[in-house]
Design an enzyme around this catalytic site. Structure first.
Site, PDB file in Angstrom:
ATOM      1  N   SER A  42       0.668  -1.206  -0.191  1.00  0.00           N
ATOM      2  CA  SER A  42       0.206  -0.013  -0.196  1.00  0.00           C
ATOM      3  C   SER A  42       0.870   1.247  -0.117  1.00  0.00           C
ATOM      4  O   SER A  42       1.819   1.473   0.942  1.00  0.00           O
ATOM      5  CB  SER A  42      -0.955   0.007   1.213  1.00  0.00           C
ATOM      6  OG  SER A  42      -1.464   1.189   1.346  1.00  0.00           O
ATOM      7  N   GLY A  77      -8.649   7.187   9.058  1.00  0.00           N
ATOM      8  CA  GLY A  77      -9.531   7.040  10.380  1.00  0.00           C
ATOM      9  C   GLY A  77     -10.536   8.191  10.234  1.00  0.00           C
ATOM     10  O   GLY A  77     -10.942   8.537  11.479  1.00  0.00           O
ATOM     11  N   GLY A  91     -13.574   8.259   9.135  1.00  0.00           N
ATOM     12  CA  GLY A  91     -14.987   7.592   9.082  1.00  0.00           C
ATOM     13  C   GLY A  91     -15.631   7.855   7.826  1.00  0.00           C
ATOM     14  O   GLY A  91     -16.618   7.589   7.543  1.00  0.00           O
ATOM     15  N   SER A 114     -15.163   5.355   5.425  1.00  0.00           N
ATOM     16  CA  SER A 114     -15.238   4.090   4.946  1.00  0.00           C
ATOM     17  C   SER A 114     -14.120   3.808   3.984  1.00  0.00           C
ATOM     18  O   SER A 114     -14.083   2.849   2.984  1.00  0.00           O
ATOM     19  CB  SER A 114     -16.564   3.808   4.319  1.00  0.00           C
ATOM     20  OG  SER A 114     -17.283   3.941   5.045  1.00  0.00           O
ATOM     21  N   SER A 131     -11.997   1.242   5.049  1.00  0.00           N
ATOM     22  CA  SER A 131     -12.141  -0.325   5.061  1.00  0.00           C
ATOM     23  C   SER A 131     -13.014  -0.795   4.001  1.00  0.00           C
ATOM     24  O   SER A 131     -12.820  -1.810   3.429  1.00  0.00           O
ATOM     25  CB  SER A 131     -12.197  -0.606   6.422  1.00  0.00           C
ATOM     26  OG  SER A 131     -13.020   0.062   7.338  1.00  0.00           O
ATOM     27  N   ASP A 155     -21.884   0.907   4.304  1.00  0.00           N
ATOM     28  CA  ASP A 155     -20.507   1.538   3.520  1.00  0.00           C
ATOM     29  C   ASP A 155     -20.220   0.652   2.286  1.00  0.00           C
ATOM     30  O   ASP A 155     -19.778   1.161   1.445  1.00  0.00           O
ATOM     31  CB  ASP A 155     -19.486   1.243   4.512  1.00  0.00           C
ATOM     32  CG  ASP A 155     -19.830   1.912   6.152  1.00  0.00           C
ATOM     33  OD1 ASP A 155     -20.787   2.901   6.022  1.00  0.00           O
ATOM     34  OD2 ASP A 155     -18.983   1.789   7.075  1.00  0.00           O
ATOM     35  N   TYR A 193     -19.245   0.318  18.974  1.00  0.00           N
ATOM     36  CA  TYR A 193     -19.996   0.089  18.000  1.00  0.00           C
ATOM     37  C   TYR A 193     -20.658  -1.299  18.456  1.00  0.00           C
ATOM     38  O   TYR A 193     -22.157  -1.191  18.184  1.00  0.00           O
ATOM     39  CB  TYR A 193     -19.193  -0.210  16.881  1.00  0.00           C
ATOM     40  CG  TYR A 193     -20.005  -0.335  15.498  1.00  0.00           C
ATOM     41  CD1 TYR A 193     -20.492   0.918  14.883  1.00  0.00           C
ATOM     42  CD2 TYR A 193     -20.556  -1.346  15.128  1.00  0.00           C
ATOM     43  CE1 TYR A 193     -21.368   0.738  13.778  1.00  0.00           C
ATOM     44  CE2 TYR A 193     -21.398  -1.586  13.944  1.00  0.00           C
ATOM     45  CZ  TYR A 193     -21.774  -0.577  13.154  1.00  0.00           C
ATOM     46  OH  TYR A 193     -22.443  -0.850  12.319  1.00  0.00           O
TER      47      TYR A 193
END
Ligand code: GLA
Length: 385
Positions: A66, A120, A122, A124, A126, A170, A220
């Site tokens: 990455s 980080g 939020g 999305s 991931s 997401d 969560y």
């Protein structure tokens, strides 16, 4: 100019990739914490996301690189080795999920990734990484998998292997997004419809609080459990499949059957937020941004008071936006505990808004807020580099 994914691949693995693809991050306009309660959400795919380039190997080794974590160099793992922790768990989990769903993954691959989503935040990253990996696998192996299945497999990967009990929103937005439109997603059926967003008058602006949310944090999963407890209590007096199957009136009628007051608040958020989301999609379709904006504000208040997933920084950013002349609406977006606010603002007020928010936020918290006007893009796709 930023170096393209094909070149990144060649630099690290040599030769050429066989396929290149892009998967977007998402911003949710409204409908927060409803997607695991059988309710509606209204996300859109962003023009920010992750690109990937891949080529199959003749052995069973996975080599992952990455550009966002260059110090880690190439991570080399066998198809069967356990998850190692860190970003590579996401692509590896998707590969595992394909295998668990009966797709034959008998060869390793070299895959390079490069993303421009703030880490980080939020938005999305991931989910984008999961959907992108699924898409690359589909192309490499010629699997017959729909875009919707890519979303489902991404969610399964997260639930089963990463250990976050997230809903589908997401991954769905990343796989199924449509340029210029928010997607009204019914998480109970995976049915969806478009709600066009006119960028003519309003800008969609994301403000990153710089506070890192950690979705994997137990909070969560705790919220999810609290909703399940509320549902079980209500089911003793009224059989329903999910909290969002209740109308607002029904909730008011049955709410006292939820014995724990915290669980009752969580359920109230889910039911009212679901109702707001349907109204908001309607308002968006009618071009009524004023109504849309007040629903965003109500959503934020409910996430702050009933769901308790906001934080001082997000509240400050939302309140600062609400008092700004030219704003339609603002709210925290995503899972919460940090991350971003989403703001709808009159186009000609964008520059002034940026200046005011940056200054006030810095003064209050000593943090430089990252502010960007975004465009709504299409879902994950193969790209020609
Ligand atoms: C995270 C999850 C989603 C959704 C939101 C809250 O982004 O991944 O499934 O639950 O939080 O709306």
């Amino acid at each position: 100019m930023a170096i393209g994914i094909k070149d990144i691949f060649s630099q690290h693995f040599g030769g050429e990739p066989v396929v290149c693809a892009f998967a977007p991050g998402r911003v949710n306009l409204i409908g927060e914490h409803t997607d695991y309660n059988g309710g509606y959400a209204l996300p859109c795919a962003l023009n920010l996301g992750i690109t990937g380039a891949a080529r199959l190997r003749d052995d069973k080794t996975l080599r992952l690189y990455s550009a966002n974590f260059p110090d880690g160099g190439i991570t080399e793992i066998s198809l069967s080795s356990p998850l190692a922790g860190g970003w590579t768990d996401y692509p590896v989990s998707v590969i595992r999920t394909f295998a668990a769903m009966g797709y034959s993954i008998d060869r390793g691959a070299d895959i390079a990734f490069s993303g421009n989503l703030p880490d980080g935040s939020g938005l999305s990253s991931s989910a984008a990484l999961e959907v992108l990996t699924g898409l690359l696998l589909r192309e490499l192996y010629g699997f017959s998998v729909t875009a919707q299945e890519l979303a489902v497999f991404g969610q399964l990967a997260e639930n089963r292997f990463i250990g976050v009990n997230c809903g589908i929103m997401d991954q769905f937005a990343s796989a199924m997004g449509k340029s210029g439109c928010a997607i009204l997603l019914d998480s109970a059926t995976l049915g969806y419809s478009d709600a066009p967003f006119s960028e003519k008058d309003a800008a969609l602006v994301i403000v990153n609080s710089g506070v890192k949310h950690s979705l994997a944090s137990s909070a969560y999963n705790d919220r999810r459990r609290e909703c399940e407890t509320a549902l079980a209590d209500i089911c003793k007096v009224k059989k329903i499949s999910s909290l969002c199957a209740l109308s607002v009136d029904e909730f008011e009628r049955y709410k006292d059957s939820i014995t724990n007051p915290v669980c009752r608040k969580r359920a109230r958020h889910a039911v009212y937020e679901n109702d707001r989301t349907k109204q908001a999609a309607e308002a968006l379709r009618n071009g009524d941004l004023t109504t849309f904006g007040s629903l965003m504000r109500e959503s934020h208040m409910s996430l702050k008071d009933d769901y308790e997933v906001s934080c001082a920084e997000l509240d400050f950013l939302a309140e600062t936006a609400w008092s700004f002349d030219g704003i339609y609406g603002a709210r925290m977006t995503g899972g919460g505990f940090g991350g971003c606010t989403v703001n709808l603002i009159k186009k000609d007020r964008l520059a002034a808004f940026t200046g005011v928010v940056k200054e006030k936020y810095k003064e209050e918290f000593g943090i430089d807020a990252q502010i960007f006007a975004v465009e709504i893009s299409g879902g994950a796709c193969v790209i020609n580099e």
